[in-house]
Design a protein around this motif. Structure first.
Motif, PDB file in Angstrom:
ATOM      1  N   ARG A 275      -3.603  -0.709   0.371  1.00  0.00           N
ATOM      2  CA  ARG A 275      -3.438  -0.308   1.766  1.00  0.00           C
ATOM      3  C   ARG A 275      -2.059   0.305   1.935  1.00  0.00           C
ATOM      4  NH1 ARG A 275      -7.168  -2.683   5.723  1.00  0.00           N
ATOM      5  NH2 ARG A 275      -8.433  -4.242   4.663  1.00  0.00           N
TER       6      ARG A 275
ATOM      7  N   GLU B 160       7.216  -2.797   7.956  1.00  0.00           N
ATOM      8  CA  GLU B 160       8.304  -3.735   7.669  1.00  0.00           C
ATOM      9  C   GLU B 160       9.617  -3.066   8.063  1.00  0.00           C
ATOM     10  OE1 GLU B 160       8.258  -6.889   5.870  1.00  0.00           O
ATOM     11  OE2 GLU B 160       6.120  -6.832   6.379  1.00  0.00           O
TER      12      GLU B 160
ATOM     13  N   ASP C 238      -4.634  -4.760  -2.111  1.00  0.00           N
ATOM     14  CA  ASP C 238      -5.625  -5.300  -1.186  1.00  0.00           C
ATOM     15  C   ASP C 238      -6.900  -5.592  -1.979  1.00  0.00           C
ATOM     16  OD1 ASP C 238      -6.495  -5.563   1.804  1.00  0.00           O
ATOM     17  OD2 ASP C 238      -8.118  -4.465   0.812  1.00  0.00           O
TER      18      ASP C 238
ATOM     19  N   MET D  51       0.341  -1.201  -0.857  1.00  0.00           N
ATOM     20  CA  MET D  51       0.359  -2.649  -1.074  1.00  0.00           C
ATOM     21  C   MET D  51      -1.039  -3.062  -1.532  1.00  0.00           C
ATOM     22  SD  MET D  51       0.550  -4.109   2.794  1.00  0.00           S
ATOM     23  CE  MET D  51      -0.698  -3.752   4.021  1.00  0.00           C
TER      24      MET D  51
ATOM     25  N   TYR E 259       7.837   0.978   5.146  1.00  0.00           N
ATOM     26  CA  TYR E 259       9.163   0.371   5.315  1.00  0.00           C
ATOM     27  C   TYR E 259       9.980   1.306   6.190  1.00  0.00           C
ATOM     28  CZ  TYR E 259       8.614  -3.366   1.913  1.00  0.00           C
ATOM     29  OH  TYR E 259       8.228  -4.505   1.278  1.00  0.00           O
TER      30      TYR E 259
ATOM     31  N   PRO F  48      -0.297   3.309   9.057  1.00  0.00           N
ATOM     32  CA  PRO F  48       0.102   2.175   8.212  1.00  0.00           C
ATOM     33  C   PRO F  48      -0.619   0.885   8.602  1.00  0.00           C
ATOM     34  CG  PRO F  48       2.034   3.449   8.814  1.00  0.00           C
ATOM     35  CD  PRO F  48       0.868   4.046   9.575  1.00  0.00           C
ATOM     36  N   ASP F  49      -1.048   0.148   7.574  1.00  0.00           N
ATOM     37  CA  ASP F  49      -1.683  -1.141   7.814  1.00  0.00           C
ATOM     38  C   ASP F  49      -0.625  -2.194   8.103  1.00  0.00           C
ATOM     39  OD1 ASP F  49      -4.622  -0.658   7.032  1.00  0.00           O
ATOM     40  OD2 ASP F  49      -3.515   0.244   5.377  1.00  0.00           O
ATOM     41  N   ARG F  50       0.612  -1.909   7.684  1.00  0.00           N
ATOM     42  CA  ARG F  50       1.688  -2.872   7.858  1.00  0.00           C
ATOM     43  C   ARG F  50       3.002  -2.117   7.990  1.00  0.00           C
ATOM     44  NH1 ARG F  50       1.927  -8.461   5.727  1.00  0.00           N
ATOM     45  NH2 ARG F  50       4.121  -9.042   5.718  1.00  0.00           N
TER      46      ARG F  50
ATOM     47  N   ILE G   1       6.690  -5.991  -1.446  1.00  0.00           N
ATOM     48  CA  ILE G   1       5.566  -6.273  -0.546  1.00  0.00           C
ATOM     49  C   ILE G   1       4.475  -7.050  -1.297  1.00  0.00           C
ATOM     50  CG2 ILE G   1       4.425  -4.000  -0.857  1.00  0.00           C
ATOM     51  CD1 ILE G   1       4.481  -6.113   2.349  1.00  0.00           C
TER      52      ILE G   1
ATOM     53  N   CYS H 156       1.630   0.585   3.429  1.00  0.00           N
ATOM     54  CA  CYS H 156       2.723  -0.208   3.985  1.00  0.00           C
ATOM     55  C   CYS H 156       3.907   0.717   4.250  1.00  0.00           C
ATOM     56  CB  CYS H 156       3.115  -1.313   3.002  1.00  0.00           C
ATOM     57  SG  CYS H 156       4.527  -2.278   3.568  1.00  0.00           S
TER      58      CYS H 156
ATOM     59  N   ARG I 184       7.317  -1.633  -3.572  1.00  0.00           N
ATOM     60  CA  ARG I 184       5.948  -2.106  -3.881  1.00  0.00           C
ATOM     61  C   ARG I 184       5.993  -3.529  -4.423  1.00  0.00           C
ATOM     62  NH1 ARG I 184       5.131   3.298  -5.604  1.00  0.00           N
ATOM     63  NH2 ARG I 184       5.819   2.789  -7.703  1.00  0.00           N
TER      64      ARG I 184
END
Ligand code: J2J
Length: 543
Positions: free
Chosen positions: A477, A513, A471, A469, A481, A509-511, A535, A479, A532
């Motif tokens: 960064r 989902e 940044d 994603m 899923y 992972p920074d995030r 996000i 992400c 991609r």
């Protein structure tokens, strides 16, 4: 050549020798020659110590002697995970003198990565700092020693009760009997690939091929005995090792100053104090330095000695590139390289728009560059395509990886870099994107599949897809899923689970989902492009 490695075809090898690229010089021998020539000149400064070339050479001999008495021998593999301390340089040259092969790890690596390196190479020793940066490497090593059958020694740079201190290994007097003449055509060490697969691949580099890239890089970067190079990135990475890196500096009689970290406070103070002339950083570090000078936080530093700032490892934006000369007063050099081989540089006398707007051109006229479409057909200059390359310092295969090599290289030996580039009419490359399943987190490479496998190990996870994603600081960064089974785990629980698996922090992972299903491509594969896009749109909407 070492079993499990792919040699260059003999005709190419002969051509590279005839052209003067492969000279027969070895990594162990060149330092000896330099030590005679530059004996009293400073070689390594760091961690409160200053070693001349003669000091370094003598220490290398004594350490090699001690390691040999421990039982280390030609061909043995040693995983080297040391931070930027003088012992790192001492140790790798000691291993070269014994014909033992360093396997380079990064300080950020944790149990999962180090265990893999030990097992994949059959390493007999692992070298770590004791505690460093708040992490207990010796404790990690204890766990690995239990699971890696070949591992006989844990060598610690620092105090240790449980293991062998490097300080205790170094012999009082060198014993030349221990030293070997390495075959320059053979593998000298292993670098680690950024990776696209579940487990990182090992890159075997020979004395001949690597030293060619080091010598040519030193020349392109204008190194000489007056060079003072700040080692700000972890020196076991290919960029600060060879482009031209600490090896290029030692090859030309210059001085290496070791920075414990690349923060503006540490690095800019060292540039001022040691009159540093050149250094190498990744884009986020360059941004921090530019901001620190611009904001006034470090504006009183005298950076007038700095002639060249190398930036590479990830795409440096044109906007940031344009700030380098006005704020730092030095020449920017963009470096687009890879541990597999090919390195591109903007040249120090290139026009400003080439320096700020391209990622440079190859080291060698014999670096063969192909930019191709999805069917491997060349595209015209100016059109983005896949970068394939072959040449005098680009490997022809990963270590013991036949199945992977069949797709990572073309039948005629071109390496598929996974990078999407366009070539301008002058031959400079511009990196436009990436076709490989990897996240480039500010220069630190994360293989999506490796992280997906770790996430899939959680009992509440049905499926996982890891994507980049955008940044503004790191460029990208990580992400993840995730499709949960019946009950989705709390994000914090999943992240703790991943940390518990012993992964480098930059891979966590920074995030996360949670979703019910993944978007599919026309042929029913997960569409990472769609993830991609989703996000990126989500982040934009949240701004
Ligand atoms: C965009 N992407 C880049 C750049 C590397 C010198 C410099 C860097 C490395 C390195 C290296 C990039 N712009 N300027 O080994 O000797 C991405 C590409 C490439 C991958 C290689 C060296 N510079 N990259 O970064 O093996 O995707 O080597 O294929 O870690 O980083 O990563 P690595």
């Amino acid at each position: 050549m070492l079993a499990g490695c792919t040699p260059w075809p003999e005709a190419d090898a002969a051509r590279y020798r005839a052209a003067g690229y492969w000279t027969g010089e070895t990594l162990g021998a060149f330092l000896r020659e330099r030590a005679e020539r530059f004996a009293d000149r400073p070689a390594v400064v760091g961690d409160g110590r200053r070693w001349t070339y003669a000091d370094l050479d003598a220490r290398v001999d004594r350490l090699a002697t001690g390691l040999s008495r421990l039982g280390l021998d030609r061909g043995d593999r040693v995983v080297v995970q040391l931070p930027n301390i003088p012992e790192l340089i001492e140790l790798v040259f000691a291993l070269f003198r014994l014909g033992a092969l360093p396997v380079y790890a990064l300080p950020a690596h944790r149990r999962s990565e180090i265990e893999h390196l030990c097992t994949a190479t059959g390493a007999v020793a692992l070298a770590v700092p004791g505690r460093h940066g708040g992490f207990d490497y010796a404790a990690m090593a204890a766990g690995i020693a239990d699971t890696s059958p070949a591992l006989r020694h844990v060598l610690v740079a620092g105090d240790t009760d449980a293991f062998t201190a490097l300080d205790d290994v170094r012999a009082a007097e060198p014993d030349a009997v221990a030293f070997i003449d390495a075959d320059p055509g053979d593998v000298a060490f292993f670098q680690l690939s950024g990776g696209t697969t579940g487990l990182p691949k090992l890159i075997p580099r020979t004395h001949d091929d690597y030293l060619y890239s080091v010598r040519a890089s030193a020349d392109i970067c204008g190194l000489g005995p007056e060079t003072v190079y700040l080692g700000a990135l972890p020196l076991t990475h290919n960029f600060p090792m060879s482009s031209p890196g600490f090896l290029g500096v030692l090859h030309t009689g210059g001085t290496i100053v070791l920075a414990p970290d690349p923060s503006p406070a540490t690095a800019l103070a060292l540039i001022e104090a040691e009159r540093v002339t050149i250094t190498a950083v990744v884009p986020p570090v360059a941004l921090l330095w530019l901001d620190a000078v611009q904001s006034g936080a470090q504006s009183d530093r005298d950076l007038s000695s700095l002639q060249v700032l190398q930036v590479g490892g990830a795409k440096f934006s044109r906007e940031a590139a344009r700030r380098v000369r006005p704020l730092l007063g030095c020449t920017l050099q963009q470096v687009f390289g890879m541990a597999e081989g090919l390195v591109n540089y903007t040249r120090l006398d290139d026009a400003e728009d080439v320096v700020t707007g391209t990622q440079g051109r190859p080291i060698s006229v014999d670096d063969e560059i192909l930019v191709v479409d999805d069917q491997d057909r060349p595209v015209p200059d100016g059109t983005p395509g896949h970068l394939l390359t072959r040449g005098p310092y680009t490997i022809r295969g990963y270590y013991r990886a036949d199945a992977h090599n069949a797709t990572a290289f073309t039948a005629d030996g071109f390496y598929r870099t996974g990078d999407i580039v366009r070539r301008d009419p002058a031959g400079s490359l511009v990196v436009e994107g990436r076709a490989k399943d990897q996240i480039n987190r500010g220069g630190e490479k994360v293989a999506a599949e490796e992280i997906e496998n770790h996430i899939l190990a959680h009992p509440d996870v049905h499926d996982a897809a890891v994507v980049a994603m955008p940044d503004p600081f790191l460029g990208e960064r990580v992400c993840a899923y995730v499709i949960p089974r019946a009950q989705a785990p709390a994000k914090s629980v999943l992240l703790r689970f991943l940390r518990g698996r012993g992964l480098a922090a930059y891979k966590i992972p920074d995030r996360v989902e949670f979703v019910e299903r993944f978007p599919a491509t026309g042929v029913g594969k997960i569409s990472k492009r769609e993830l991609r896009r989703a996000i990126t749109a989500g982040l934009r909407a949240a701004q």
